[in-house]
Design a protein around this motif. Structure first.
Motif, PDB file in Angstrom:
ATOM      1  N   ASP A  48      64.013  36.019  58.006  1.00 52.14           N
ATOM      2  CA  ASP A  48      65.189  35.356  58.642  1.00 52.14           C
ATOM      3  C   ASP A  48      66.359  35.908  57.921  1.00 52.14           C
ATOM      4  OD1 ASP A  48      63.575  33.947  60.274  1.00 52.14           O
ATOM      5  OD2 ASP A  48      64.096  32.207  59.832  1.00 52.14           O
ATOM      6  N   GLY A  49      67.392  36.248  58.457  1.00 53.51           N
ATOM      7  CA  GLY A  49      68.787  36.664  58.094  1.00 53.51           C
ATOM      8  C   GLY A  49      69.567  35.500  58.167  1.00 53.51           C
ATOM      9  N   PRO A  50      70.851  35.546  57.251  1.00 54.68           N
ATOM     10  CA  PRO A  50      71.947  34.304  57.300  1.00 54.68           C
ATOM     11  C   PRO A  50      71.856  33.674  58.676  1.00 54.68           C
ATOM     12  CG  PRO A  50      72.677  36.434  56.018  1.00 54.68           C
ATOM     13  CD  PRO A  50      71.729  37.083  56.849  1.00 54.68           C
ATOM     14  N   ALA A 231      65.967  29.550  49.924  1.00 52.26           N
ATOM     15  CA  ALA A 231      66.503  29.042  51.040  1.00 52.26           C
ATOM     16  C   ALA A 231      66.785  29.508  52.423  1.00 52.26           C
ATOM     17  CB  ALA A 231      68.076  28.355  50.433  1.00 52.26           C
ATOM     18  N   SER A 232      66.887  30.882  52.267  1.00 50.92           N
ATOM     19  CA  SER A 232      67.051  31.639  53.441  1.00 50.92           C
ATOM     20  C   SER A 232      66.099  31.368  54.505  1.00 50.92           C
ATOM     21  CB  SER A 232      67.550  33.156  53.254  1.00 50.92           C
ATOM     22  OG  SER A 232      66.309  33.816  52.827  1.00 50.92           O
ATOM     23  N   GLN A 233      64.863  31.173  53.840  1.00 52.38           N
ATOM     24  CA  GLN A 233      63.748  30.970  54.882  1.00 52.38           C
ATOM     25  C   GLN A 233      63.310  29.752  55.007  1.00 52.38           C
ATOM     26  OE1 GLN A 233      62.591  34.013  55.839  1.00 52.38           O
ATOM     27  NE2 GLN A 233      64.547  34.716  54.910  1.00 52.38           N
ATOM     28  N   GLY A 234      64.135  28.978  54.531  1.00 48.33           N
ATOM     29  CA  GLY A 234      63.922  27.076  54.928  1.00 48.33           C
ATOM     30  C   GLY A 234      63.235  26.826  56.083  1.00 48.33           C
ATOM     31  N   GLU A 235      63.737  27.445  57.006  1.00 44.18           N
ATOM     32  CA  GLU A 235      63.078  26.926  58.260  1.00 44.18           C
ATOM     33  C   GLU A 235      61.800  27.181  58.556  1.00 44.18           C
ATOM     34  OE1 GLU A 235      63.814  28.639  63.139  1.00 44.18           O
ATOM     35  OE2 GLU A 235      65.486  28.609  61.533  1.00 44.18           O
TER      36      GLU A 235
END
Length: 277
Positions: A48-50, A231-235
């Protein structure tokens, strides 16, 4: 006997994989004075991006995502006290069926012998006593995980080294528990269709086929923090939704199948370095 430190090498596909399956053992063995070497095969550009922008959506920039994920990987390595990070930096191939599977230069398109030769050089340099990677299905069928398995096993054949070799796995009993917990956190989650349920039921191994159970309870906080560093992949990291205390209760055991051993250490075992110290 030599002064060379005992060494663990973990070969993973993407940034964040090091924390999910082996964060506990990496932290535990680092604390015990063992050299821990992480080899990350891809740049993670299909993450995932920002703002949660997905691959293929407008605004998703794989190069920018890879740069961001490298910073997160460095932070995770700091948390886990990993001694050495090596990046093969192949392009992330994405999930099975994604366009990246066929992209020139992607890890999935890289000849196994080419990737294996690079990894074999690292093995000769670090001379690991223990090597950890995925099984032949990449644990759940991800192309880059499968490729990491393939190059690891091929690299071992290219060297004269005889480390203990392990594949990561999860007990089927724990997979069932994960399913219950996911429904607990997502009450509206639909039941999987029969084909999906059958595929999920094949992930992991029956408990009695697991050779190695390593208690990493004391390091579950580090493992949680290492995951949180991505954190960027937290989802996509369900475990972070549990909170640190619940995470520690459920994720304090890491399990493996031993597939190569010259020590004769008895099974089941509770230490990847059984027979080596």
């Amino acid at each position: 006997m030599t002064d060379r430190p005992l060494t663990l090498m973990a070969v993973h596909a993407h940034p964040d994989d090091e924390a999910t399956g082996t964060g506990g053992v990496l932290a535990r063995y680092a604390a015990e004075g063992i050299r821990t070497v992480l080899v990350t095969c891809t740049d993670g550009g299909c993450g995932d991006g920002p703002g949660g922008v997905k691959p293929g959506d407008p605004g998703h920039d794989p190069a920018a995502v890879a740069s961001m994920r490298r910073q997160e990987l460095d932070a995770s390595c700091d948390v886990l006290k990993i001694s050495d990070l090596e990046m093969l930096d192949y392009a992330d191939s994405g999930m099975a069926g994604w366009p990246g599977n066929d992209a020139p230069g992607s890890f999935w398109q890289t000849p196994v012998q080419e990737g294996a030769a690079r990894l074999a050089d690292l093995m000769r340099h670090y001379r690991p006593d223990v090597v950890v990677t995925y099984d032949e299905n990449g644990f759940y069928g991800h192309p880059d995980h499968i490729q990491a398995h393939r190059i690891t096993m091929a690299a071992l054949e290219m060297t004269a080294l005889t480390p203990k070799v392990y594949w990561t796995t999860v007990p089927r009993s724990m997979m069932q528990r994960f399913g219950e917990i996911m429904r607990e956190f997502h009450e509206d989650m639909p039941e999987p269709d029969p084909a999906e349920a059958a595929a999920l039921a094949e992930i992991g191994l029956p408990d009695d086929e697991i050779t190695t159970w390593v208690d990493t309870t004391a390091f579950s906080g580090q493992k949680f923090d290492a995951l949180a560093a991505h954190a960027s992949q937290g989802e996509n990291i369900f475990f972070l939704k549990m909170g640190k205390e619940r995470f520690g209760e459920l994720m304090g055991m890491e399990t493996f199948v031993r597939v190569q051993d010259a020590t004769g250490a008895a099974l089941p075992e509770h230490d990847l370095f059984a027979g080596l110290r």
